[in-house]
Write an enzyme that holds these catalytic residues in place. Structure first.
Site, mmCIF file in Angstrom:
data_model
loop_
_atom_site.group_PDB
_atom_site.id
_atom_site.type_symbol
_atom_site.label_atom_id
_atom_site.label_comp_id
_atom_site.label_asym_id
_atom_site.label_seq_id
_atom_site.Cartn_x
_atom_site.Cartn_y
_atom_site.Cartn_z
ATOM 1 N N TYR A 1 41.882 44.229 28.480
ATOM 2 C CA TYR A 1 41.535 44.202 29.900
ATOM 3 C C TYR A 1 42.740 44.371 30.823
ATOM 4 C CZ TYR A 1 37.176 42.242 28.120
ATOM 5 O OH TYR A 1 36.003 42.043 27.446
ATOM 6 N N HIS B 1 39.086 45.377 37.109
ATOM 7 C CA HIS B 1 38.698 43.974 37.286
ATOM 8 C C HIS B 1 39.910 43.037 37.237
ATOM 9 C CE1 HIS B 1 35.010 41.977 38.032
ATOM 10 N NE2 HIS B 1 34.708 41.568 36.831
ATOM 11 N N TYR C 1 37.738 33.967 31.355
ATOM 12 C CA TYR C 1 36.991 35.181 31.631
ATOM 13 C C TYR C 1 36.424 35.083 33.047
ATOM 14 C CZ TYR C 1 37.755 36.737 26.919
ATOM 15 O OH TYR C 1 38.367 37.135 25.767
ATOM 16 N N ASN D 1 33.636 35.515 34.696
ATOM 17 C CA ASN D 1 32.410 34.837 35.104
ATOM 18 C C ASN D 1 32.507 33.319 35.108
ATOM 19 O OD1 ASN D 1 31.480 37.431 35.248
ATOM 20 N ND2 ASN D 1 29.981 37.226 33.622
ATOM 21 N N ASP E 1 39.250 41.992 42.860
ATOM 22 C CA ASP E 1 38.804 43.371 43.082
ATOM 23 C C ASP E 1 37.544 43.415 43.933
ATOM 24 O OD1 ASP E 1 37.760 42.174 40.475
ATOM 25 O OD2 ASP E 1 36.374 43.845 40.733
ATOM 26 N N ASN F 1 31.060 38.043 40.370
ATOM 27 C CA ASN F 1 30.764 36.882 39.528
ATOM 28 C C ASN F 1 31.901 35.866 39.459
ATOM 29 O OD1 ASN F 1 28.125 37.608 38.907
ATOM 30 N ND2 ASN F 1 28.786 38.898 37.221
#
Length: 188
Positions: free
Chosen positions: A14, A19, A64, A66, A91, A112
């Site tokens: 990632y 993100h 993470y 969320n 973002d 989220n």
């Protein structure tokens, strides 16, 4: 005392994704204001820095996206941080690449990570710095788009946006949300 949170997802896969722009900005801030090193604390990568006479806490949640609220809530509760002294960097699909927008409060806008933070804190009254990543091309889902790396052609815009975000954050620490909004909102 101020706290700055950069949102993203942990893991090499990632690292350079849209993100993770919050992580990218925080890494630059830690490099500029601190010693460039993080420790593991509050379910995240944690660092302390000084900007002038201000002590600044820096956190990249490792929960993470969320579940970002878990890490942010732990930090806020431990240090008893007033929500107006908390800045979240993340973002935003609704802003063109390179554009910044500071807000003193607001809804999650469908993000989220912000939704998780609002839920954990029980309030949407905290400043945030939205980083424009643009909308996905027709036919591509937003969920897959945010997990893609920035295009090579976007490298200059990305670098400039990260630099501007660091300047906006420094102004936020020194003079507050309104001053930073007045100088940086709408800039690209």
């Amino acid at each position: 005392m101020k706290a700055i949170i950069g949102l993203g997802n942990p893991g090499r896969e990632y690292e350079k994704t849209r993100h993770n722009i919050g992580f990218m900005v925080l890494d630059e801030i830690v490099s500029q204001w601190g010693d460039g090193k993080y420790t593991s604390k509050f379910q995240g990568a944690f660092a302390e820095a000084r900007l002038g006479s201000d002590k600044v806490l820096l956190l990249k949640p490792q929960t993470y996206m969320n579940l970002s609220g878990q890490a942010v809530g732990a930090l806020v509760n431990f240090y008893k941080i007033d929500l107006q002294d908390l800045l979240v960097i993340y973002d935003d699909l609704d802003l063109d690449l390179g554009r910044l927008r500071l807000r003193s409060r607001g809804s999650s806008g469908g993000h989220n990570g912000i939704k998780s933070i609002i839920s954990q804190l029980g309030s949407d009254s905290f400043p945030r710095l939205k980083m424009g990543i643009g909308r996905p091309p027709a036919g591509r889902s937003a969920a897959s788009y945010v997990l893609e790396s920035f295009a090579t052609a976007d490298a200059d815009s990305l670098e400039k946006m990260i630099d501007e975000a660091c300047k906006a954050t420094a102004l936020w620490v020194a003079e507050g949300t309104t001053a930073a909004m007045n100088q940086f909102n709408g800039k690209s």
